[in-house]
Design a protein around this motif. Structure first.
Motif, PDB file in Angstrom:
ATOM      1  N   LEU A 440      86.773  96.733  18.397  1.00 19.62           N
ATOM      2  CA  LEU A 440      88.059  97.463  18.615  1.00 19.62           C
ATOM      3  C   LEU A 440      89.044  96.558  18.886  1.00 19.62           C
ATOM      4  CD1 LEU A 440      87.148 100.211  21.294  1.00 19.62           C
ATOM      5  CD2 LEU A 440      87.070 100.445  18.687  1.00 19.62           C
ATOM      6  N   VAL A 469      79.045  98.568  21.787  1.00 23.70           N
ATOM      7  CA  VAL A 469      79.180  97.375  22.530  1.00 23.70           C
ATOM      8  C   VAL A 469      79.923  97.610  23.809  1.00 23.70           C
ATOM      9  CG1 VAL A 469      79.491  94.918  22.588  1.00 23.70           C
ATOM     10  CG2 VAL A 469      78.677  95.904  20.634  1.00 23.70           C
ATOM     11  N   SER A 482      83.134  97.804  21.181  1.00 23.77           N
ATOM     12  CA  SER A 482      82.789  98.079  19.677  1.00 23.77           C
ATOM     13  C   SER A 482      82.196  99.512  19.467  1.00 23.77           C
ATOM     14  CB  SER A 482      81.702  97.122  19.098  1.00 23.77           C
ATOM     15  OG  SER A 482      82.154  95.722  18.913  1.00 23.77           O
ATOM     16  N   MET A 483      82.410  99.998  18.276  1.00 25.46           N
ATOM     17  CA  MET A 483      81.781 101.439  18.173  1.00 25.46           C
ATOM     18  C   MET A 483      81.059 101.456  17.045  1.00 25.46           C
ATOM     19  SD  MET A 483      85.124 103.817  17.676  1.00 25.46           S
ATOM     20  CE  MET A 483      84.406 104.973  17.218  1.00 25.46           C
ATOM     21  N   LEU A 486      80.208 104.194  11.705  1.00 30.07           N
ATOM     22  CA  LEU A 486      80.252 105.415  11.015  1.00 30.07           C
ATOM     23  C   LEU A 486      81.163 106.432  11.522  1.00 30.07           C
ATOM     24  CD1 LEU A 486      76.607 106.622  10.530  1.00 30.07           C
ATOM     25  CD2 LEU A 486      78.608 106.018   8.667  1.00 30.07           C
ATOM     26  N   ILE A 488      84.360 105.407  12.801  1.00 26.52           N
ATOM     27  CA  ILE A 488      85.496 105.302  12.674  1.00 26.52           C
ATOM     28  C   ILE A 488      86.213 106.436  12.346  1.00 26.52           C
ATOM     29  CG2 ILE A 488      87.150 104.003  11.142  1.00 26.52           C
ATOM     30  CD1 ILE A 488      85.296 101.823  11.234  1.00 26.52           C
ATOM     31  N   GLY A 489      87.202 106.600  12.917  1.00 23.22           N
ATOM     32  CA  GLY A 489      88.268 107.927  12.548  1.00 23.22           C
ATOM     33  C   GLY A 489      88.010 108.966  13.699  1.00 23.22           C
ATOM     34  N   SER A 490      86.949 108.703  14.844  1.00 22.95           N
ATOM     35  CA  SER A 490      87.188 109.418  16.047  1.00 22.95           C
ATOM     36  C   SER A 490      87.275 108.569  17.250  1.00 22.95           C
ATOM     37  CB  SER A 490      85.733 110.368  16.169  1.00 22.95           C
ATOM     38  OG  SER A 490      84.650 109.412  15.915  1.00 22.95           O
ATOM     39  N   ASP A 491      87.570 109.256  18.225  1.00 25.35           N
ATOM     40  CA  ASP A 491      88.280 108.359  19.459  1.00 25.35           C
ATOM     41  C   ASP A 491      86.848 107.927  20.213  1.00 25.35           C
ATOM     42  OD1 ASP A 491      89.815 107.455  21.473  1.00 25.35           O
ATOM     43  OD2 ASP A 491      89.432 109.536  22.509  1.00 25.35           O
ATOM     44  N   ARG A 494      86.027 109.311  23.764  1.00 27.78           N
ATOM     45  CA  ARG A 494      85.410 110.849  23.658  1.00 27.78           C
ATOM     46  C   ARG A 494      83.923 110.682  23.206  1.00 27.78           C
ATOM     47  NH1 ARG A 494      89.538 114.640  20.595  1.00 27.78           N
ATOM     48  NH2 ARG A 494      88.504 113.683  18.945  1.00 27.78           N
TER      49      ARG A 494
ATOM     50  N   THR B 148      94.569 108.078  11.430  1.00 28.47           N
ATOM     51  CA  THR B 148      94.806 109.313  10.908  1.00 28.47           C
ATOM     52  C   THR B 148      94.068 110.271  11.951  1.00 28.47           C
ATOM     53  OG1 THR B 148      92.957 108.904   9.598  1.00 28.47           O
ATOM     54  CG2 THR B 148      94.885 108.754   8.409  1.00 28.47           C
ATOM     55  N   ASP B 149      93.450 109.678  13.127  1.00 26.72           N
ATOM     56  CA  ASP B 149      92.906 110.880  14.051  1.00 26.72           C
ATOM     57  C   ASP B 149      93.913 110.801  15.026  1.00 26.72           C
ATOM     58  OD1 ASP B 149      90.948 111.910  15.327  1.00 26.72           O
ATOM     59  OD2 ASP B 149      90.433 109.995  16.534  1.00 26.72           O
ATOM     60  N   ALA B 151      93.198 111.765  17.927  1.00 28.52           N
ATOM     61  CA  ALA B 151      92.552 111.446  19.392  1.00 28.52           C
ATOM     62  C   ALA B 151      93.549 110.547  20.121  1.00 28.52           C
ATOM     63  CB  ALA B 151      91.436 110.805  19.283  1.00 28.52           C
ATOM     64  N   GLY B 174      93.339 100.821  15.830  1.00 26.41           N
ATOM     65  CA  GLY B 174      92.320 100.597  16.787  1.00 26.41           C
ATOM     66  C   GLY B 174      91.341  99.766  16.429  1.00 26.41           C
ATOM     67  N   PHE B 175      91.500  99.288  15.171  1.00 28.86           N
ATOM     68  CA  PHE B 175      90.667  98.294  14.584  1.00 28.86           C
ATOM     69  C   PHE B 175      91.122  97.113  13.889  1.00 28.86           C
ATOM     70  CE2 PHE B 175      88.609 102.519  14.260  1.00 28.86           C
ATOM     71  CZ  PHE B 175      87.640 102.432  15.076  1.00 28.86           C
ATOM     72  N   GLY B 280      78.181 104.093   3.387  1.00 25.40           N
ATOM     73  CA  GLY B 280      77.881 103.931   4.616  1.00 25.40           C
ATOM     74  C   GLY B 280      79.347 103.660   5.267  1.00 25.40           C
ATOM     75  N   TYR B 332      89.945  97.461   4.943  1.00 25.85           N
ATOM     76  CA  TYR B 332      90.880  96.958   5.755  1.00 25.85           C
ATOM     77  C   TYR B 332      91.418  95.614   4.966  1.00 25.85           C
ATOM     78  CZ  TYR B 332      89.262 100.126   9.573  1.00 25.85           C
ATOM     79  OH  TYR B 332      88.772 101.179  10.149  1.00 25.85           O
ATOM     80  N   MET B 371      89.801  93.405  12.962  1.00 23.18           N
ATOM     81  CA  MET B 371      88.583  93.176  13.706  1.00 23.18           C
ATOM     82  C   MET B 371      87.283  93.039  12.856  1.00 23.18           C
ATOM     83  SD  MET B 371      89.859  92.842  16.929  1.00 23.18           S
ATOM     84  CE  MET B 371      88.468  92.798  17.922  1.00 23.18           C
ATOM     85  N   HIS B 374      80.038  93.876  13.246  1.00 25.74           N
ATOM     86  CA  HIS B 374      78.821  93.126  13.088  1.00 25.74           C
ATOM     87  C   HIS B 374      77.590  93.992  13.113  1.00 25.74           C
ATOM     88  CE1 HIS B 374      78.284  94.116  17.500  1.00 25.74           C
ATOM     89  NE2 HIS B 374      79.614  93.856  17.472  1.00 25.74           N
TER      90      HIS B 374
END
Lengths: 580, 377
Positions: A440, A469, A482-483, A486, A488-491, A494, B148-149, B151, B174-175, B280, B332, B371, B374
């Protein structure tokens, strides 16, 4: 303090409390005795939910006249000789407590004759006292009458449930034992009405019909599997047949009905992702385990058991059920008698209420017939094992469903559910390798409750595996670094909270299931929503991806991904077949 | 209302404002375009309550008035009319708009303009002024990084800061982060700080012409709105409330490896990697291999997918510092390289887990922070 040894009477009433809890437990103990005696016919007769009378007669080997009094003593049994026998119990009873306990809380009489003697004997006992042997003429076998149960334990009597509940309990015991012993003829009479009987011809499905109903019994899937010396057999419901509780899940271990929450949850886990939340399967599973590998001597009521290798048994059950399910998961088919105009409602309400086909308008008077029999013989053919047939994309309806043609008719695919399933399997596949995670830009700090943070703390390694992470950042505070890429695009916050909620809800019989659960939750939110218009290419891609899934017919939460309208059904609807 | 306009102008004007028409709204009037006589011109307006676009076209006005016309119907109709004069007259009673052009005569059912949400009329003083062409370029260079989210609504916007004659636009999802600085020809009196929805800026770039026109940006006080006004077009948008992340802290202060490559070659390599990374997670590895006396440095961009296959591309590079292997979301990288117009670009990295920075060579005040990714353990 003055310590005394309790009089025998009191002691046996205390012991009886454990064994004889309610009328149904009397029925259970006595049926088990009859089965152990090798009976091929057992008649049970109940008055006033067992409070007035429980009478059980069998044609088993009977008890020698001279031993009848001994049989009523505590710790008297024919099934055990020394302590070593305890480790390889093959009879249902063994503790030698049942008759004594029952006799101590009722007006009790036992009549019995063996085939070797011409004369039978009878002993009548009131509240555990009395007991004089008298000779009497009778048939071979044993007849036990338990009258005025708990007449001398008013407290117990007061705590009994209402009559219908107690009756249901008795029904449950008898039907389940009938199920386990299909070669024995059972007949249950409640208040002079026969409520249940079996023919004793060994057909388990016949008993299933009386246990549930013939329609359901017909649909139940067969489980037949085993490993080493363990055999796992029985019946399970297909995924479209569910109950709202676990009551319809029954396990027998070596012919003994057990109520084991761990076994039950192993079974439910096997249905994971195929049933809607809050729905449970129906099942009757018979486990045959070598007696030395299972300990039944845990509780006087013997409804709990302990296995030597708990894990192996669970995995075995889960595997067996899963195999049976995968082979038979059907694509739900629209009911023949539904009006076309009401199809949309049908689909909606199917989704809302679960499975029961809603009673929506029927086509004409003819429908009465079609309700009775199976819808159509052609439709009942077993579907191709696993997977979905090759589908040709036709178009999209209501920006929610994809219309496709298969070799045997029309398929309507729910785009959201289908995509959920696809994402789920992709994620699970990836999880086998490594889940890529995306760092992030600015780590998100979240504060949790004490309980939540403990849960998260415990599961940090699992989270890492999933691509989250997270580092501890002071008391009850965490930083998401880190998230999973897959998502990406959600919060991220949440997503993490959803995951923590899952930790809380989880019953935790199997730790690794948490991951799948999390993934399922996450996929639900990432999947394409209903109401989104998809391009032709997107629709095709979705169908292709769905074909590649290993259980494509349900979304990870168990909703169907598709509905099938067979050519047969279409022909009927257009009046081309099955003249109306 | 009775007006005459040229079909060409009307079609163009409708094309511009229809972008703000709400396609799905419970308020039927939002699917309509406001048509109104105003200061000797014909005003066309549409709004979806977030973004509003107004366009004025030259008209011969015989009778003042206004109504709202269904957007689709109106645009489709005008598109088929001959390139000639179009006469329109409104029957106020029935709200029927008669559109007459040459042999064709049509009546369109309209909705009373009273129902149309009022559109703000800004004062024209004190706004910041940009050259349209420059502004469009700046928007293009940052707006793709916005999220585009919904949230985190703040991230769906672009931060705009103006102090004196210095302009900064920043967007992050965010990234990744894109920051662009520029100088204004005219300083503003009071500093400006606002978060403008990325969508509004994209629409602005789309509707604004290509000429050297001047666009004035106004932030009327207390309205939570931004208005961009050009000669014949005006676009207004709600601002996003909230605090934009402190982006300066996100930009790494130092680096251990600096790789200078041809922007174009790097972009091509990324596009190729993306073909295979698409499945993916879009993950692509960038392997920075410093050169020595014998051979020049290279970067290797590789991606692989279980289903489609794998790809590796080598690009010559001038590398200062240590070798590093770092993974990025290749989309990105590609999107950032796409908007860099200098021939060479520098990639600054420190470690596999630290952010990478792209800076166009010889162009100050423009950078992208990305960012890394990994693979879980």
């Amino acid at each position: 303090m003055n310590i005394i040894i309790l009089p025998d009477e009191v002691a046996s009433q205390i012991a009886a409390g454990e064994v004889v809890e309610r009328p149904a437990s009397v029925v259970k103990e006595l049926i088990e005795n009859s089965i152990d005696a090798g009976a091929s016919e057992i008649n049970i007769s109940i008055l006033e939910a067992g409070k007035k009378l429980i009478e059980i007669s069998d044609n088993g080997e009977g008890i020698e006249r001279t031993q009848l009094i001994t049989a009523l003593a505590r710790h008297a049994t024919s099934k055990l000789r020394d302590a070593n026998d305890l480790y390889k119990i093959s009879t249902l009873g063994f503790r030698g407590e049942a008759l004594a306990s029952i006799a101590s809380v009722s007006r009790f009489s036992i009549t019995s004759r063996t085939k070797n003697s011409l004369e039978g004997g009878r002993v009548i006992v009131e509240g555990g006292t009395g007991g004089k042997l008298e000779d009497i003429g009778t048939t071979v076998g044993t007849l036990i009458r338990v009258e005025d149960l708990f007449y001398n334990v008013p407290a117990r009597l007061k705590f009994l449930k209402k009559d219908p509940t107690e009756k249901r309990q008795i029904d449950a015991f008898v039907t389940r034992y009938a199920m386990a012993y299909p070669e024995i003829r059972f007949r249950l009479t409640q208040d002079n009405k026969i409520t249940f009987q079996t023919s004793g011809n060994g057909d388990k499905r016949e008993i299933l019909s009386s246990l549930y109903n013939p329609e359901i019994a017909k649909q139940m899937l067969v489980v037949d599997s085993g490993f080493d010396q363990i055999s796992i057999k029985g019946f399970i419901s297909p995924t479209n047949l569910t109950r709202s509780n676990r009551q319809a899940i029954t396990f027998f271990v070596n012919g003994r009905w057990v109520q084991d929450t761990a076994l039950t949850s192993a079974l439910i886990q096997a249905y994971r992702t195929m049933l809607m939340v809050g729905r449970y399967p129906m099942a009757v599973i018979f486990l045959e385990v070598p007696p030395e590998l299972v300990d039944v001597n845990i509780h006087p009521a013997k409804s709990e058991v302990r296995f030597m290798d708990q894990g192996a048994i669970f995995r075995g059950v889960q595997g067996a059920v899963k195999r049976a399910l995968l082979a038979f998961t059907p694509v739900p088919e629209l009911q023949n008698q539904l009006r076309w105009s009401s199809m949309a409602e049908t689909i909606n309400s199917e989704f809302d209420q679960g499975i029961k086909p809603p009673p929506i308008g029927t086509l004409d008077d003819d429908s009465a017939k079609s309700v009775d029999g199976p819808i159509d013989k052609g439709d009942q053919n077993p579907l191709p094992v696993e997977g979905v047939p090759l589908l040709r994309q036709i178009g999209q309806v209501g920006a929610s469903f994809i219309v496709a043609e298969g070799p045997d008719g029309l398929y309507l695919v729910d785009q959201h559910a289908a995509h959920e399933r696809i994402l789920f399997e992709k994620f699970m596949k990836m999880q086998k390798d490594k889940i890529p995670s995306q760092a992030l830009l600015d780590p998100i700090t979240i504060t949790l409750s004490a309980e939540e943070s403990n849960l998260l703390e415990d599961n940090l390694p699992v989270m890492g595996k999933l691509g989250f992470v997270i580092e501890s950042f002071g008391p009850k505070t965490f930083r998401i670094l880190s998230m999973p890429s897959l998502l990406i695009g959600s919060d991220p916050e949440r997503a993490l909270r959803v995951v923590i909620e899952d930790f809380e809800e989880d019953e935790k019989p199997f730790h690794d299931q948490i991951e799948a659960k999390i993934i399922a939750r996450v996929c639900k939110r990432s999947a394409v929503k209903a109401g989104k218009i998809l391009s032709t290419d997107e629709q095709k891609a979705l169908l292709l991806d769905l074909e590649a899934c290993s259980s494509p017919r349900t979304c990870p939460h168990g909703r169907p991904t598709m509905i099938h309208l067979s050519i047969n059904l279409l022909e009927r609807q257009f009046g081309r077949k099955g003249a109306r | 209302m009775k007006v005459s306009v040229l079909q060409e102008n009307l079609a163009q004007g409708l094309g511009i404002v229809s972008r703000a028409v709400s396609s799905r709204s419970t308020l039927p009037v939002l699917a309509n375009i406001l048509v109104k006589t105003e200061d000797g011109r014909l005003r066309l307006s549409a709004t979806n309550l977030e973004i509003g676009i107004t366009c004025w076209i030259g008209a011969k006005i015989e009778e003042e008035g206004s109504t709202t016309v269904p957007s689709r119907t109106f645009s489709d109709l005008v598109g088929t009319l001959p390139n000639a004069q179009v006469d329109m007259s409104l029957n106020t009673q029935s709200q029927n708009l008669n559109v007459n052009s040459g042999p064709s005569n049509t009546d369109i059912k309209c909705i009373d303009s009273q129902e149309f949400p009022p559109m703000p009329k800004p004062e024209l003083d004190g706004g910041a002024e940009f050259n349209v062409k420059d502004l469009k370029e700046i928007i293009r260079q940052v707006v793709f990084s916005a999220s585009t989210d919904d949230a985190r609504p703040v991230l769906t916007g672009v931060l705009l800061v103006i102090e004196g004659n210095k302009l900064i636009m920043a967007a992050a999802d965010g990234f990744r982060l894109s920051v662009r600085e520029a100088e204004l020809s005219q300083a503003v009196e009071a500093p400006i700080r606002a978060i403008i929805p990325a969508r509004a800026l994209m629409e602005l770039a789309r509707v604004a012409g290509d000429g050297d026109e001047i666009v004035t940006m106004l932030l009327p006080e207390g309205r939570g709105q931004v208005i961009f006004r050009m000669k014949n077009i005006e676009l207004s948008s709600q601002l996003i409330e909230g605090n934009f992340p402190e982006y300066q802290q996100i930009i790494p202060g130092s680096h251990t490896t600096r790789t200078v490559v041809s922007t174009n070659a790097f972009l091509k390599a990324c596009k190729q990697a993306e073909i295979f990374a698409r499945e993916g997670s879009h993950i692509a590895r960038v392997n920075v291999i410093p050169g020595n006396e014998m051979q020049p440095g290279t970067i290797e961009i590789s991606a692989q997918s279980e289903e489609t296959g794998s790809s590796e591309v080598f690009v010559d590079a001038t590398i200062e510092g240590d070798a590093v292997l770092i993974a990025f979301n290749v989309r990105y990288l590609r999107e950032a390289l796409d908007v860099i117009s200098t021939p060479n670009v520098a990639l600054e990295t420190t470690a596999a887990a630290a952010p990478g920075v792209l800076r166009p060579l010889s162009e100050e005040g423009f950078l992208h922070v990305i960012m890394p990714m990994h693979l879980g353990n």
